[in-house]
Write an enzyme that holds these catalytic residues in place. Structure first.
Site, mmCIF file in Angstrom:
data_model
loop_
_atom_site.group_PDB
_atom_site.id
_atom_site.type_symbol
_atom_site.label_atom_id
_atom_site.label_comp_id
_atom_site.label_asym_id
_atom_site.label_seq_id
_atom_site.Cartn_x
_atom_site.Cartn_y
_atom_site.Cartn_z
ATOM 1 N N GLU A 132 0.754 -1.312 -0.080
ATOM 2 C CA GLU A 132 -0.057 -0.157 0.077
ATOM 3 C C GLU A 132 0.853 1.057 0.087
ATOM 4 O O GLU A 132 0.503 2.192 -0.621
ATOM 5 C CB GLU A 132 -0.909 -0.037 1.247
ATOM 6 C CG GLU A 132 -2.223 -0.852 0.853
ATOM 7 C CD GLU A 132 -3.065 -0.803 -0.093
ATOM 8 O OE1 GLU A 132 -3.033 0.541 -0.496
ATOM 9 O OE2 GLU A 132 -3.732 -1.577 -0.286
ATOM 10 N N TYR B 56 -5.988 5.520 5.746
ATOM 11 C CA TYR B 56 -6.407 4.867 4.600
ATOM 12 C C TYR B 56 -5.501 3.478 4.680
ATOM 13 O O TYR B 56 -5.902 2.384 4.678
ATOM 14 C CB TYR B 56 -6.308 5.315 3.428
ATOM 15 C CG TYR B 56 -5.905 4.409 2.093
ATOM 16 C CD1 TYR B 56 -6.972 3.863 1.601
ATOM 17 C CD2 TYR B 56 -4.729 3.914 1.919
ATOM 18 C CE1 TYR B 56 -6.679 3.045 0.544
ATOM 19 C CE2 TYR B 56 -4.343 3.130 0.796
ATOM 20 C CZ TYR B 56 -5.419 2.661 0.175
ATOM 21 O OH TYR B 56 -5.355 1.705 -0.930
ATOM 22 N N ASP C 228 -9.782 5.292 -0.973
ATOM 23 C CA ASP C 228 -8.824 6.302 -1.962
ATOM 24 C C ASP C 228 -9.228 6.942 -2.825
ATOM 25 O O ASP C 228 -10.854 6.929 -3.099
ATOM 26 C CB ASP C 228 -7.680 5.171 -2.306
ATOM 27 C CG ASP C 228 -8.201 4.087 -3.290
ATOM 28 O OD1 ASP C 228 -9.395 4.111 -3.391
ATOM 29 O OD2 ASP C 228 -7.306 3.317 -3.818
#
Length: 421
Positions: free
Chosen positions: A140, A222, A240
Site C-alpha cells: 500500500e 487509509y 482512496d
C-alpha cells in the site's frame, strides 16, 4: 394539483442530483389560492441555513440543450453535513452491491504478488497474519502515487531482502533508500523503516486494529484500514481515489471530492458497504473496480457489476447532457512544481597523508547568489554518518568511487614507504 406537485418535485429532484440546479433539499408547498406552487429551497452545503424562494409556473415541455461552454462552467451542488445529505444506501442497495461486487471480484481480480497468499494467511496463525499485514503495508505504501506495474518488481525485491517486519527493522536507512531508488517520494521509505523499528521495539507484535495501527509512524487512516481489513478481517472501510470515484457515481455526488466534508461522507458511505464477513475483499473489490472498470475518463459501464445501482448512469440515460464522468467534479490540478538539484564537485587532494585533510571536518566554500558573495559551510562526513542521510543510490555510488580511489592512493603510499625502508 397533487399530480402537478409530484411532477415538479420529480423534475427538480432529478435536476438537483444531475447538477443542473444548486439545491440540496426541496420542499414544495401548494397554495390553493394561487395557480402555481412555490418551492422553498434549503442549501445544505457551505451556505447551510440560507433560504431562497423560487416561483415555478410549470415543468417545461423540452429543456434547451446547453452549449459545451455552458456545460463546462456548470455549477454542481455541494454535499455537506450528515450522511443523509448524500442519500445513504438502503439496506437492499447495500446487500445487492456487496453480493455483485464480491462475485465479480472473485472472478476478475488481478493476480498481484501481495494478494496471492491472502486466503491462506487471513485465517492462519498469528505469525502468518502478521506477515500478511506486513505485505499489505509495504504494498500500500509503494502504491501511493505509483502505478501497479511499476510496483510489482519493487515489491518482490523488497520481500526477498526483508521478508518480515523484524528483518526490515534491522536495515539501515541507506539500504532502504537504495532499494527504493526509482520509486520517488523517499519519505515513504523512511516512514516504513521507522514504523518497523517502532513495532519491533514495542514488543507487542504487529498492531491488528485501526486504532493501534494509527499509532505507528507513517500509517494514516487509509493504510490502517487496508491492513486491518485485509490482514485481520476488521470490518472497517477504506477510501482512496478509486473508492471515492465509485461511491460518487453510485450516488451521483457531484461535490468537490477534495473537500473535507465530502471526503467525510465518502468514508461514511464506504462504511455502509463493508461486508462484515469479507471486509478486506470488499474493500479491494471497490478499489479494483475503480482501477479497471470505473475509470476517471472512459468507464466501462457495460461491464460494470453494479451498473444497475449506479445513479450517475441512470441520470445519463435520462438526460443526454449528463455523462457519468461528470461525477465527481473535476478539480483543477495544482501547477506542477519544479525542483532543482545542486551538484558538488569534489576535489581529491593528493597528499602523502590524506587522512590529515579529513581531520579538519568543515570547509568554508565561497559562492555567489544574485550578485552577492556568500560563504557556505560544508561538512565532511564519514560512511557511518552518510548512511543516515537518506541519499539516493547515485550519490552513494559517487561516494563509494571516491572512497575506493582514496583507499588505492593510501595503499600506494604505504607500499612506497615500505619499499623505502
Amino acid at each position: 394539483m397533487s399530480c402537478a406537485i409530484d411532477s415538479i418535485n420529480s423534475y427538480f429532484q432529478t435536476h438537483c442530483l444531475a447538477g443542473k440546479i444548486k439545491l440540496s433539499l426541496l420542499t414544495i408547498r401548494a397554495h390553493r389560492h394561487r395557480s402555481s406552487p412555490k418551492i422553498t429551497s434549503m442549501d445544505g452545503g457551505a451556505g447551510a441555513g440560507e433560504r431562497r424562494r423560487h416561483t415555478v409556473a410549470s415543468k417545461p415541455n423540452k429543456r434547451p440543450r446547453r452549449s459545451s461552454e455552458a456545460r463546462l462552467k456548470k455549477e454542481v451542488p455541494a454535499c455537506g453535513g450528515d450522511i443523509e445529505d448524500t442519500v445513504a444506501f438502503t439496506g437492499e442497495e447495500t446487500t445487492k452491491i456487496r453480493a455483485s461486487l464480491l462475485h465479480w471480484y472473485d472472478r476478475n481480480r488481478r493476480d498481484l504478488p501481495w494478494r496471492r497468499t491472502s486466503d491462506t494467511k487471513a485465517n492462519g496463525d498469528e505469525g502468518e497474519r502478521e506477515r500478511r499485514a506486513y505485505e499489505v503495508w509495504v504494498s500500500e505504501v509503494m502504491l501511493q502515487q505509483t502505478r501497479v506495474q511499476t510496483v510489482i518488481d519493487y515489491f518482490n525485491r523488497w520481500m526477498q531482502k526483508w521478508p518480515t517486519v523484524q528483518h526490515l527493522a534491522r536495515a539501515s536507512l541507506e539500504e532502504v533508500n537504495e532499494m527504493w531508488a526509482g520509486l520517488g517520494y523517499y519519505r515513504r521509505a523512511r516512514f516504513l523503516l521507522e514504523g518497523a523499528k517502532m513495532i519491533v521495539e514495542d514488543g507487542c507484535g504487529f498492531p491488528n486494529t485501526v486504532s493501534g495501527l494509527r499509532k505507528v509512524k507513517g500509517i494514516g487512516e487509509y493504510t490502517a484500514g487496508a491492513i486491518a481489513s485485509i490482514a485481520f478481517n476488521e470490518a472497517v472501510p477504506i477510501v482512496d481515489g478509486n473508492v471515492a470515484r465509485v461511491t460518487a457515481r453510485l450516488k451521483a455526488i457531484s461535490a468537490n471530492p477534495k473537500d473535507k466534508v465530502t471526503i467525510k461522507n465518502f468514508w461514511k458511505l464506504a462504511g455502509q458497504l463493508v461486508d462484515p464477513c469479507r471486509p478486506g475483499d470488499l474493500n479491494q473489490a471497490l478499489m479494483e473496480l475503480g482501477a479497471t472498470i470505473c475509470s476517471p475518463v472512459n468507464p466501462s459501464c457495460d461491464t460494470c457489476p453494479i451498473s444497475t445501482q449506479c445513479r450517475a448512469l441512470s441520470l445519463s440515460a435520462q438526460d443526454e447532457s449528463v455523462v457519468v464522468t461528470d461525477f465527481p467534479t473535476k478539480v483543477v490540478k495544482a501547477k506542477q512544481r519544479h525542483d532543482y538539484s545542486a551538484v558538488t564537485v569534489v576535489e581529491i587532494l593528493e597528499s602523502q597523508d590524506m587522512e590529515e585533510h579529513e581531520s579538519n571536518r568543515t570547509r568554508n566554500v565561497p559562492g555567489r547568489k544574485e550578485g552577492k558573495e556568500e560563504t557556505a559551510m560544508w561538512k565532511y562526513v564519514d560512511k557511518k554518518e552518510l548512511s543516515t542521510m537518506g541519499l539516493t543510490s547515485g550519490v552513494r555510488k559517487v561516494y563509494d568511487m571516491i572512497q575506493k580511489y582514496k583507499q588505492s592512493k593510501l595503499d600506494s603510499i604505504s607500499e612506497k614507504q615500505r619499499l623505502r625502508k
